[in-house]
Design an enzyme around this catalytic site. Sequence first.
Site, PDB file in Angstrom:
ATOM      1  CB  CYS A 119      -0.934   0.007   1.192  1.00 16.08           C
ATOM      2  SG  CYS A 119      -1.987  -1.430   1.246  1.00 16.08           S
ATOM      3  CG  HIS A 265      -3.527   3.107   2.272  1.00 18.86           C
ATOM      4  ND1 HIS A 265      -4.052   2.743   1.053  1.00 18.86           N
ATOM      5  CD2 HIS A 265      -3.459   1.962   3.016  1.00 18.86           C
ATOM      6  CE1 HIS A 265      -4.282   1.443   1.055  1.00 18.86           C
ATOM      7  NE2 HIS A 265      -3.942   0.954   2.227  1.00 18.86           N
ATOM      8  CG  ASN A 295      -6.612  -1.335   1.298  1.00 17.43           C
ATOM      9  OD1 ASN A 295      -5.899  -0.916   0.390  1.00 17.43           O
ATOM     10  ND2 ASN A 295      -6.118  -1.773   2.441  1.00 17.43           N
TER      11      ASN A 295
END
Length: 338
Positions: A119, A265, A295
């Site tokens: 990520c 994020h 996500n």
Amino acid sequence: MQAALALSLDHGLGTGRYVPAKVLTNGDLEKLVDTSDAWITERTGIRERRIAKDGENTSDMATAAGRAALEAAGVAAADLDMIIVATVTGDSPMPATAVHVQAKLGVSNIPAFDLSAACAGFLYGLSIADQFIRTGQMRHVLLVGVELLSRVLNWRDRTTCVLFGDGAGAVVLGPADAKASAAEARGVISTKLFTDGSLASSLMIPGGGSQMPLSHHGLDEAQDKVQMVGRDVFKVAVKNLTSASKAAVDVAGLTPADIDWVVAHQANMRILTQVAQRLDIPLERFVINIERYGNTSSASVPIALDEAVRDGRIKPGQTVLMCALGAGISWGSALVRM
Ligand code: ACO
């Protein structure tokens, strides 16, 4: 302080994104695993996510986002000096997905490589591209964050399959205007990168690499799918996203009050809320789209950035703080004047 920091974005900021058309709602997931729309919404903030269709690959999504960013930047693909693709869900283990993106863009003879920082991949790529441009080795760099996580999820594991989605985001970076004054200069002000490998097992795909090549037994055990100890990652995420963000702001001699927008994020709405409180930056100044995409790992920051640039929330001259954390555990932050 600021004058010592070379800046590396021009043409305004060239951003782009691509998300697959297919929407998978929490209601759809209720039919797959023992979960509920109420649990997913309350615990994560996610309402739906995008899923790539059969035959649609990571490099297809990356190329679409890259094309959009090139168009926004006013840079021709032929004028690129380097392509970086941040992903942990490439088309195949070898070669890099970036080489397929390069071919699909119709360019050759420039370096194109993948970067694996989960990520945090987009921020790792931003920092790498920034270094190449500051030193004058490269002029235009295409950076893509892309993930096709739906193909590496265990759709029988409710603790992971409800969290993730597919998509791609991209930026084109180039040298900043050398004549701009420090107060007016646009571009990357600072980047900060961190990794704590002792936490590697808290979020991983254990099989499919050289340590545990795929076997029938491994496939039966879903060793080729994402495994996560969500509670452990949550605590680390709140703490480390806060400290990395403070570090990027501090090194630039700024304070949280100077930040116009935070593009963090999109892993969990509760993480974003706690980071906002600890940074003392109102949640209204965070770009949030987790409810629509879930996500998307390395694609999450550039997708959110592109949305906010294109809908006019983020304006030229504003200061944007970015931060992300993921498997590794790897995390990072960046401060950019748009
Ligand atoms: N539906 C219903 N119940 C569920 C679900 C679900 N989808 N998932 C878990 N539960 C249950 C658990 O089984 C547990 O039940 P129990 O108490 O009977 O054992 C209960 O809910 C609580 O589980 P927790 O794991 O404690 O739930 P938590 O509130 O921590 O939320 C979550 C889990 C959403 C995963 C959260 O921990 C999180 O967001 N973690 C961070 C994720 C992250 O940031 N990842 C990093 C980036 S990802 C990357 O790098 C690719």
